[in-house]
Scaffold this motif. Sequence first.
Motif, PDB file in Angstrom:
ATOM      1  N   THR A 295      -2.348  -2.553  -5.319  1.00 24.41           N
ATOM      2  CA  THR A 295      -1.733  -1.940  -4.138  1.00 24.41           C
ATOM      3  C   THR A 295      -2.795  -1.405  -3.185  1.00 24.41           C
ATOM      4  OG1 THR A 295      -1.526   0.150  -5.354  1.00 24.41           O
ATOM      5  CG2 THR A 295       0.396  -1.321  -5.354  1.00 24.41           C
ATOM      6  N   THR A 296      -4.037  -1.760  -3.468  1.00 25.73           N
ATOM      7  CA  THR A 296      -5.159  -1.387  -2.600  1.00 25.73           C
ATOM      8  C   THR A 296      -5.701  -2.641  -1.946  1.00 25.73           C
ATOM      9  OG1 THR A 296      -5.760   0.450  -4.044  1.00 25.73           O
ATOM     10  CG2 THR A 296      -7.430  -0.306  -2.499  1.00 25.73           C
ATOM     11  N   ASP A 297      -5.847  -2.615  -0.653  1.00 23.09           N
ATOM     12  CA  ASP A 297      -6.361  -3.765   0.078  1.00 23.09           C
ATOM     13  C   ASP A 297      -7.885  -3.786  -0.020  1.00 23.09           C
ATOM     14  OD1 ASP A 297      -7.007  -5.793   1.760  1.00 23.09           O
ATOM     15  OD2 ASP A 297      -6.123  -4.907   3.561  1.00 23.09           O
ATOM     16  N   PRO A 298      -8.469  -4.826  -0.663  1.00 22.72           N
ATOM     17  CA  PRO A 298      -9.931  -4.897  -0.732  1.00 22.72           C
ATOM     18  C   PRO A 298     -10.584  -4.861   0.646  1.00 22.72           C
ATOM     19  CG  PRO A 298      -8.914  -6.512  -2.187  1.00 22.72           C
ATOM     20  CD  PRO A 298      -7.820  -5.952  -1.333  1.00 22.72           C
ATOM     21  N   GLY A 299      -9.864  -5.347   1.643  1.00 29.56           N
ATOM     22  CA  GLY A 299     -10.409  -5.323   3.001  1.00 29.56           C
ATOM     23  C   GLY A 299     -10.664  -3.916   3.495  1.00 29.56           C
TER      24      GLY A 299
ATOM     25  N   MET B   5      -4.239  -9.096  -3.880  1.00 28.82           N
ATOM     26  CA  MET B   5      -3.164  -8.116  -4.003  1.00 28.82           C
ATOM     27  C   MET B   5      -1.965  -8.677  -4.751  1.00 28.82           C
ATOM     28  SD  MET B   5      -3.307  -6.183  -0.287  1.00 28.82           S
ATOM     29  CE  MET B   5      -2.528  -4.673  -0.899  1.00 28.82           C
ATOM     30  N   LEU B   6      -1.778  -9.979  -4.687  1.00 26.30           N
ATOM     31  CA  LEU B   6      -0.656 -10.640  -5.350  1.00 26.30           C
ATOM     32  C   LEU B   6      -1.166 -11.766  -6.235  1.00 26.30           C
ATOM     33  CD1 LEU B   6       1.837 -10.992  -2.335  1.00 26.30           C
ATOM     34  CD2 LEU B   6       1.885  -9.241  -4.127  1.00 26.30           C
ATOM     35  N   ARG B   7      -0.332 -12.168  -7.193  1.00 33.81           N
ATOM     36  CA  ARG B   7      -0.659 -13.326  -8.027  1.00 33.81           C
ATOM     37  C   ARG B   7       0.624 -14.113  -8.271  1.00 33.81           C
ATOM     38  NH1 ARG B   7      -3.438 -11.506 -13.049  1.00 33.81           N
ATOM     39  NH2 ARG B   7      -5.229 -11.425 -11.620  1.00 33.81           N
ATOM     40  N   SER B   8       0.546 -15.410  -8.026  1.00 33.88           N
ATOM     41  CA  SER B   8       1.705 -16.280  -8.236  1.00 33.88           C
ATOM     42  C   SER B   8       1.639 -16.909  -9.621  1.00 33.88           C
ATOM     43  CB  SER B   8       1.744 -17.381  -7.167  1.00 33.88           C
ATOM     44  OG  SER B   8       1.974 -16.822  -5.892  1.00 33.88           O
ATOM     45  N   ARG B   9       2.775 -16.924 -10.306  1.00 36.32           N
ATOM     46  CA  ARG B   9       2.877 -17.561 -11.611  1.00 36.32           C
ATOM     47  C   ARG B   9       3.901 -18.680 -11.522  1.00 36.32           C
ATOM     48  NH1 ARG B   9       3.689 -12.037 -15.125  1.00 36.32           N
ATOM     49  NH2 ARG B   9       1.719 -11.004 -14.539  1.00 36.32           N
TER      50      ARG B   9
ATOM     51  N   THR C  92       0.820  -1.213   0.000  1.00 38.82           N
ATOM     52  CA  THR C  92       0.000   0.000   0.000  1.00 38.82           C
ATOM     53  C   THR C  92       0.851   1.260   0.000  1.00 38.82           C
ATOM     54  OG1 THR C  92      -0.200  -0.086   2.430  1.00 38.82           O
ATOM     55  CG2 THR C  92      -1.953  -1.137   1.137  1.00 38.82           C
ATOM     56  N   ALA C  93       2.112   1.152   0.490  1.00 39.39           N
ATOM     57  CA  ALA C  93       3.017   2.304   0.485  1.00 39.39           C
ATOM     58  C   ALA C  93       3.658   2.511  -0.886  1.00 39.39           C
ATOM     59  CB  ALA C  93       4.100   2.128   1.543  1.00 39.39           C
ATOM     60  N   GLY C  94       3.445   1.567  -1.796  1.00 36.78           N
ATOM     61  CA  GLY C  94       3.978   1.708  -3.149  1.00 36.78           C
ATOM     62  C   GLY C  94       5.413   1.255  -3.302  1.00 36.78           C
ATOM     63  N   GLU C  95       5.906   0.459  -2.334  1.00 30.79           N
ATOM     64  CA  GLU C  95       7.282  -0.031  -2.453  1.00 30.79           C
ATOM     65  C   GLU C  95       7.444  -0.897  -3.704  1.00 30.79           C
ATOM     66  OE1 GLU C  95      10.492  -2.555   0.218  1.00 30.79           O
ATOM     67  OE2 GLU C  95       9.069  -1.190   1.165  1.00 30.79           O
ATOM     68  N   TRP C  96       6.377  -1.613  -4.044  1.00 29.15           N
ATOM     69  CA  TRP C  96       6.338  -2.377  -5.294  1.00 29.15           C
ATOM     70  C   TRP C  96       5.142  -1.884  -6.091  1.00 29.15           C
ATOM     71  CZ3 TRP C  96       6.148  -6.288  -1.028  1.00 29.15           C
ATOM     72  CH2 TRP C  96       7.428  -6.597  -0.550  1.00 29.15           C
ATOM     73  N   GLN C  97       5.329  -1.709  -7.372  1.00 25.49           N
ATOM     74  CA  GLN C  97       4.265  -1.225  -8.234  1.00 25.49           C
ATOM     75  C   GLN C  97       3.509  -2.393  -8.868  1.00 25.49           C
ATOM     76  OE1 GLN C  97       3.581   2.132  -8.367  1.00 25.49           O
ATOM     77  NE2 GLN C  97       5.175   2.167  -6.775  1.00 25.49           N
ATOM     78  N   ILE C  98       2.314  -2.089  -9.387  1.00 24.80           N
ATOM     79  CA  ILE C  98       1.536  -3.125 -10.060  1.00 24.80           C
ATOM     80  C   ILE C  98       2.346  -3.670 -11.230  1.00 24.80           C
ATOM     81  CG2 ILE C  98      -0.534  -3.557 -11.451  1.00 24.80           C
ATOM     82  CD1 ILE C  98      -1.983  -1.513  -9.701  1.00 24.80           C
ATOM     83  N   GLY C  99       2.435  -4.981 -11.298  1.00 20.95           N
ATOM     84  CA  GLY C  99       3.222  -5.643 -12.335  1.00 20.95           C
ATOM     85  C   GLY C  99       4.604  -6.047 -11.876  1.00 20.95           C
ATOM     86  N   ASP C 100       5.081  -5.457 -10.762  1.00 19.30           N
ATOM     87  CA  ASP C 100       6.403  -5.814 -10.242  1.00 19.30           C
ATOM     88  C   ASP C 100       6.393  -7.224  -9.655  1.00 19.30           C
ATOM     89  OD1 ASP C 100       7.332  -3.345 -10.896  1.00 19.30           O
ATOM     90  OD2 ASP C 100       7.438  -2.572  -8.834  1.00 19.30           O
TER      91      ASP C 100
END
Length: 240
Positions: free
Chosen positions: A77-81, A63-67, A24-32
């Motif tokens: 980066t937004t928590d649905p909770g 929030m994450l996806r494993s490949r 949520t702090a943006g340390e990692w961006q979407i797609g990282d």
Amino acid sequence: MALRAAGRQSLVDTVVEALRSQLTAGEWQIGDRIPTEHTLAEQLQVGRNTVREAVRVLVHAGMLRSRQGEGTFVVSTTDPGDIMRGVQRAGIRDVLELRIALEAEAARLAALRHRPADLERMRAALDAQADLADLADADGRPDSGNLELYADHDIAFHKAVVEAAHNTALTATYGWFSSSVREALVSALDDQAMPKIVHGDHRAVMEAIAAGDPDAAERATRELLEKPKRAVEALLDDGR
């Protein structure tokens, strides 16, 4: 960043919160791609199994996806909770306005896509609620002992309408939202200033859906929900 040792489950929860904060702090961006389990375990000074369980929680949260063979990537980066908790803290007017948006479109789609079983669920919920209405007080309100059950039947009807739209995303959204709907409904049922539930209004929605008339279904749903919304707005205007 070392994490204080604790019971296994509480340590997993602590790692989940640490990773969620970084997301949520943006340390990692979407797609990282996030660091490997080994790297995260060293950074947090916990076992790799603990990191693996924490990552699994955040994958489940969306929030994450494993490949397989590639690693774990950021998808949100937004928590649905946080969104859910925001809805749960919303006032009754906000809940009603969101209900109108969701349920009016659901009724429109239901008129076009419903199946016989969908209508059966709607009728069953309304019939069960009508049976309790026979025990209502002079003002047409369910007695306190049946208040929760009465609300449950009402929610069952509205969920049946949403499910009749056969839109997976809409059904899932309304599924978690329905707890806030139920809470607001129980409060309204116990408030003499709020309008009582009129079964004819609900049946108008069902009949429009059964007739395959999307415009009538949307209109009936809006009319049904506008009544309590107007009552809430009047109370707010009075400063209550």
